[in-house]
Enzyme design. Structure first.
Site, PDB file in Angstrom:
ATOM      1  N   ASP A 123      -1.730  -1.267   5.742  1.00  0.00           N
ATOM      2  CA  ASP A 123      -1.797  -0.348   7.109  1.00  0.00           C
ATOM      3  C   ASP A 123      -3.343  -0.218   7.418  1.00  0.00           C
ATOM      4  OD1 ASP A 123      -2.276   2.958   7.196  1.00  0.00           O
ATOM      5  OD2 ASP A 123      -2.285   1.709   5.069  1.00  0.00           O
ATOM      6  N   ASP A 133      -0.182   5.013   1.472  1.00  0.00           N
ATOM      7  CA  ASP A 133      -0.514   5.761   2.741  1.00  0.00           C
ATOM      8  C   ASP A 133      -0.424   5.236   3.659  1.00  0.00           C
ATOM      9  OD1 ASP A 133      -1.067   8.780   1.834  1.00  0.00           O
ATOM     10  OD2 ASP A 133      -2.007   7.476   0.348  1.00  0.00           O
ATOM     11  N   ASP A 137       0.820  -1.233   0.089  1.00  0.00           N
ATOM     12  CA  ASP A 137       0.026   0.064   0.007  1.00  0.00           C
ATOM     13  C   ASP A 137       0.708   1.297  -0.042  1.00  0.00           C
ATOM     14  OD1 ASP A 137      -2.204   1.718   0.505  1.00  0.00           O
ATOM     15  OD2 ASP A 137      -1.875   1.753   2.495  1.00  0.00           O
TER      16      ASP A 137
END
Length: 256
Positions: A197, A18, A16
């Site tokens: 995350d 961000d 991922d």
């Protein structure tokens, strides 16, 4: 991990953006990739089948916020949850859905009616996100927005994607798990790692588990999303920990 180290040329490394490669910040436009990330990804990319960034961001935005990523060998950016693809300097994608600009046009009045003028609207082209991190009460604003935004999404044939202090209205039919699964098949991967995350990364974790390949899931840990850490094989301390892990892996495969 053992399979990746034994046969790095068959490994796909998915990440991922961000919260994983870039620290979470109050203003999404101010996000920047961890300064060491492009270098360690370039070192790793020279030895593995592919490095794939799978993100809700537009692919062009990822490259803008991640200077140096375009030089990572074998890099593919699957933007907008896989609807969009950057590879070799070119972006390919279907036309944007009509429902996104229509929903976005209704957002200011909706937010005003809820007394939430302190949230932030992010136009992502093929999606629109409402961020509450800068609101006076971020958690309260998020809770107040869930049902109204779910109704707005349904009215315009969109789906509502929850995240870390954000709710995103986006087209249905693709998620990070589908995007990663299709990419693994395309590259005939023999092993896979995925690092994320947020809740949207759970689908990618499921794709790793369902691929039938030796796989490892990694959580870029935070206090905001406990569920992902519970599902992960490895938990590291935010983007700093992700970069450290990727650096160790890059060093190990370069010696193998």
């Amino acid at each position: 991990m053992e399979a990746i180290l034994k046969d790095p040329g068959g490994a796909v490394i998915g990440l991922d953006f961000d919260g994983t490669l870039a620290p979470i910040v109050p203003d999404p436009a101010s996000a920047r990739i961890h300064p060491e990330a492009p270098g360690v990804l370039a070192e790793l990319g020279a030895h593995v089948a592919a490095v794939a960034i799978v993100t809700g961001r537009p692919a062009a935005t990822v490259l803008e916020l991640g200077p140096g990523l375009a030089d990572v060998p074998g890099l593919v950016v699957l933007g907008h949850y896989g609807f969009e693809r950057w590879e070799g300097g070119r972006i390919s994608a279907p036309p944007p859905p009509a429902g996104v600009p229509r929903a976005e046009a209704e957002l200011p009045l909706l937010l005003s009616s809820l007394g939430l003028s302190d949230v932030t609207i992010e136009d992502k082209g093929r999606a629109v996100a409402v961020h509450t991190r800068r609101a006076a009460d971020p958690e309260g604003a998020l809770a107040a927005l869930r049902e109204p935004l779910a109704r707005l999404a349904a009215e315009h044939d969109l789906v509502l994607e929850p995240g870390r202090m954000v709710l995103e209205l986006r087209p249905p039919g693709m998620d990070k798990g589908q995007a990663l699964g299709l990419f693994l098949a395309e590259r005939a991967a023999r092993s896979v790692m995925f690092v994320g995350d947020d809740l949207g990364d759970l689908a990618a974790f499921d794709a790793v588990a369902g691929s039938g390949l030796p796989g490892v899931t990694v959580c870029s840990g935070s206090a905001e999303v406990a569920l992902l850490a519970e599902r992960a094989d490895i938990v590291v301390d935010g983007p700093e920990g992700v970069v450290a892990l990727i650096s160790e892996l890059a060093s190990a495969v370069s010696r193998s």
